[in-house]
Motif scaffolding. Sequence first.
Motif, PDB file in Angstrom:
ATOM      1  N   ILE A 121       5.779 -11.308   6.698  1.00 30.15           N
ATOM      2  CA  ILE A 121       4.925 -10.413   7.493  1.00 30.15           C
ATOM      3  C   ILE A 121       5.572  -9.039   7.623  1.00 30.15           C
ATOM      4  N   GLU A 122       6.853  -9.018   7.876  1.00 34.57           N
ATOM      5  CA  GLU A 122       7.579  -7.754   8.018  1.00 34.57           C
ATOM      6  C   GLU A 122       7.461  -6.910   6.743  1.00 34.57           C
ATOM      7  N   LYS A 123       7.659  -7.539   5.594  1.00 34.03           N
ATOM      8  CA  LYS A 123       7.592  -6.821   4.318  1.00 34.03           C
ATOM      9  C   LYS A 123       6.197  -6.268   4.059  1.00 34.03           C
ATOM     10  N   ALA A 124       5.164  -7.080   4.344  1.00 35.18           N
ATOM     11  CA  ALA A 124       3.791  -6.636   4.116  1.00 35.18           C
ATOM     12  C   ALA A 124       3.407  -5.510   5.070  1.00 35.18           C
ATOM     13  N   ALA A 125       3.857  -5.582   6.314  1.00 31.80           N
ATOM     14  CA  ALA A 125       3.555  -4.532   7.282  1.00 31.80           C
ATOM     15  C   ALA A 125       4.240  -3.226   6.898  1.00 31.80           C
ATOM     16  N   ALA A 126       5.459  -3.323   6.409  1.00 32.36           N
ATOM     17  CA  ALA A 126       6.196  -2.126   6.008  1.00 32.36           C
ATOM     18  C   ALA A 126       5.490  -1.386   4.879  1.00 32.36           C
ATOM     19  N   ALA A 127       4.835  -2.134   3.990  1.00 36.50           N
ATOM     20  CA  ALA A 127       4.185  -1.524   2.823  1.00 36.50           C
ATOM     21  C   ALA A 127       2.780  -1.019   3.109  1.00 36.50           C
ATOM     22  N   ALA A 128       2.221  -1.396   4.264  1.00 40.34           N
ATOM     23  CA  ALA A 128       0.823  -1.063   4.567  1.00 40.34           C
ATOM     24  C   ALA A 128       0.712   0.264   5.299  1.00 40.34           C
ATOM     25  N   ASP A 129      -0.426   0.916   5.110  1.00 39.63           N
ATOM     26  CA  ASP A 129      -0.752   2.091   5.926  1.00 39.63           C
ATOM     27  C   ASP A 129      -1.305   1.665   7.284  1.00 39.63           C
ATOM     28  N   ILE A 130      -2.092   0.567   7.249  1.00 42.78           N
ATOM     29  CA  ILE A 130      -2.751   0.073   8.465  1.00 42.78           C
ATOM     30  C   ILE A 130      -2.643  -1.447   8.481  1.00 42.78           C
ATOM     31  N   VAL A 131      -2.223  -1.998   9.606  1.00 44.87           N
ATOM     32  CA  VAL A 131      -2.208  -3.449   9.806  1.00 44.87           C
ATOM     33  C   VAL A 131      -3.382  -3.817  10.708  1.00 44.87           C
ATOM     34  N   VAL A 132      -4.171  -4.800  10.279  1.00 45.72           N
ATOM     35  CA  VAL A 132      -5.255  -5.344  11.100  1.00 45.72           C
ATOM     36  C   VAL A 132      -4.880  -6.790  11.401  1.00 45.72           C
ATOM     37  N   HIS A 133      -4.475  -7.036  12.634  1.00 44.60           N
ATOM     38  CA  HIS A 133      -3.911  -8.342  13.006  1.00 44.60           C
ATOM     39  C   HIS A 133      -4.926  -9.119  13.836  1.00 44.60           C
ATOM     40  N   THR A 134      -5.455 -10.217  13.249  1.00 46.13           N
ATOM     41  CA  THR A 134      -6.463 -11.024  13.931  1.00 46.13           C
ATOM     42  C   THR A 134      -6.078 -12.496  14.038  1.00 46.13           C
ATOM     43  N   ALA A 135      -5.090 -12.955  13.282  1.00 49.12           N
ATOM     44  CA  ALA A 135      -4.764 -14.384  13.219  1.00 49.12           C
ATOM     45  C   ALA A 135      -3.933 -14.800  14.425  1.00 49.12           C
ATOM     46  N   ASP A 136      -4.544 -15.486  15.371  1.00 47.36           N
ATOM     47  CA  ASP A 136      -3.871 -15.893  16.610  1.00 47.36           C
ATOM     48  C   ASP A 136      -3.119 -14.713  17.215  1.00 47.36           C
ATOM     49  N   SER A 137      -3.678 -13.525  17.018  1.00 46.86           N
ATOM     50  CA  SER A 137      -2.990 -12.293  17.396  1.00 46.86           C
ATOM     51  C   SER A 137      -2.819 -12.156  18.905  1.00 46.86           C
ATOM     52  N   SER A 138      -3.675 -12.782  19.684  1.00 47.22           N
ATOM     53  CA  SER A 138      -3.584 -12.667  21.141  1.00 47.22           C
ATOM     54  C   SER A 138      -2.335 -13.308  21.708  1.00 47.22           C
ATOM     55  N   ASP A 139      -1.809 -14.317  21.000  1.00 45.64           N
ATOM     56  CA  ASP A 139      -0.787 -15.157  21.614  1.00 45.64           C
ATOM     57  C   ASP A 139       0.446 -15.430  20.757  1.00 45.64           C
ATOM     58  N   ASN A 140       0.398 -15.106  19.470  1.00 41.83           N
ATOM     59  CA  ASN A 140       1.523 -15.450  18.611  1.00 41.83           C
ATOM     60  C   ASN A 140       2.596 -14.361  18.670  1.00 41.83           C
ATOM     61  N   LEU A 141       3.704 -14.662  19.292  1.00 46.49           N
ATOM     62  CA  LEU A 141       4.760 -13.672  19.498  1.00 46.49           C
ATOM     63  C   LEU A 141       5.564 -13.366  18.235  1.00 46.49           C
ATOM     64  N   PRO A 142       5.932 -14.367  17.415  1.00 49.93           N
ATOM     65  CA  PRO A 142       6.716 -14.049  16.218  1.00 49.93           C
ATOM     66  C   PRO A 142       6.024 -13.069  15.272  1.00 49.93           C
TER      67      PRO A 142
END
Length: 335
Positions: free
Chosen positions: A64-85
């Motif tokens: 996840i870290e690697k993909a976020a670093a390469a992205a211009d925009i992150v759209v986080h929807t997968a259990d995004s309300s509660d998943n801390l890691p």
Amino acid sequence: MVTKIFLTGATGYIGGEALYSLHQAHPDFEFTLLLRSEEKAKQISGQYPNAKFVYGTLEDSEAIEKAAAAADIVVHTADSSDNLPSARAITKGLSKGHTDEKPGYWIHVCGTGMLQWYDWDNDRYGESPLPAQKYHDIDDIDRILTIPPHAYHRNCDEIVLSANQIGGIKTLIVGPPLIYGPGRGPINQRSIQAYNMAKFTIENGFAPIMTGGGSPEWDNVHIHDLGKFFVLAVDAALDPEKKNNPEIFGPRGYFFLENGAHSWRDLATQIAEEAKKQGYIPEAKTQQGEYKNYGANSKSVAARARKYLGWEPHGRSLKDEVPDIVSSEAKRLGK
């Protein structure tokens, strides 16, 4: 340069709708999707042949870290309300891959379940909302940002909000209420709350109402209108006049969405009547009990999306959707 989107939850109801809406608006964007397996990728690649895939769970922080670093925009929807890691990994990735001069943008899906905190703390299940329980996402932004830390979803929100202090990251949190309507994603096109109520009604012969002397209320929004919001939010991150607006991106960039409201009591009555009309239960019956999922209040006003992004919802109402909700649940049950 091609805009790069990293999206989680493409197989889910909200994430699938986000992917559909964003791809419809911007088929030239580069989409990278977090998926659990190659089997899931095969289900998606037919509809989105140019999508790229990252395999792992929400606990696979390195991916996840690697993909976020390469992205211009992150759209986080997968259990995004509660998943801390995953929230921590996105924060780390965006901070590594971006600078204050060229920040990474993070569109994070929360939910208005957190607004139930007062009823939970004061054991007000089954009671009608108090005036102070309504949150206007512009006028009451300071109240929203200081909701108690033990409220539902709040611990994850705090990670997202604090990311704005690190440098190179700008966030937008969107909190939809009850969502309804058929999704247009590649796999899961079903919502939960109203649909589970219809399922329960068909299986048990009555619709559930929380015991109490009032009528708890929630807001609601059609899934297609949520899809429109994702497009507007991504477009804002690319708009020179909007991407630096602190009312859109940053700690104050907190958006509720709603296009109507319902009481759980009224919704249960409508579902029971419709289930009777369609022949799935013998009488239009409701019954009170300890149904806490339908017992607390969540009230919001979606002024920020309308004012700053020009969001205008057009989906049909929850009341008009109830016949389809009942019939779709009956079909899933093999009725």
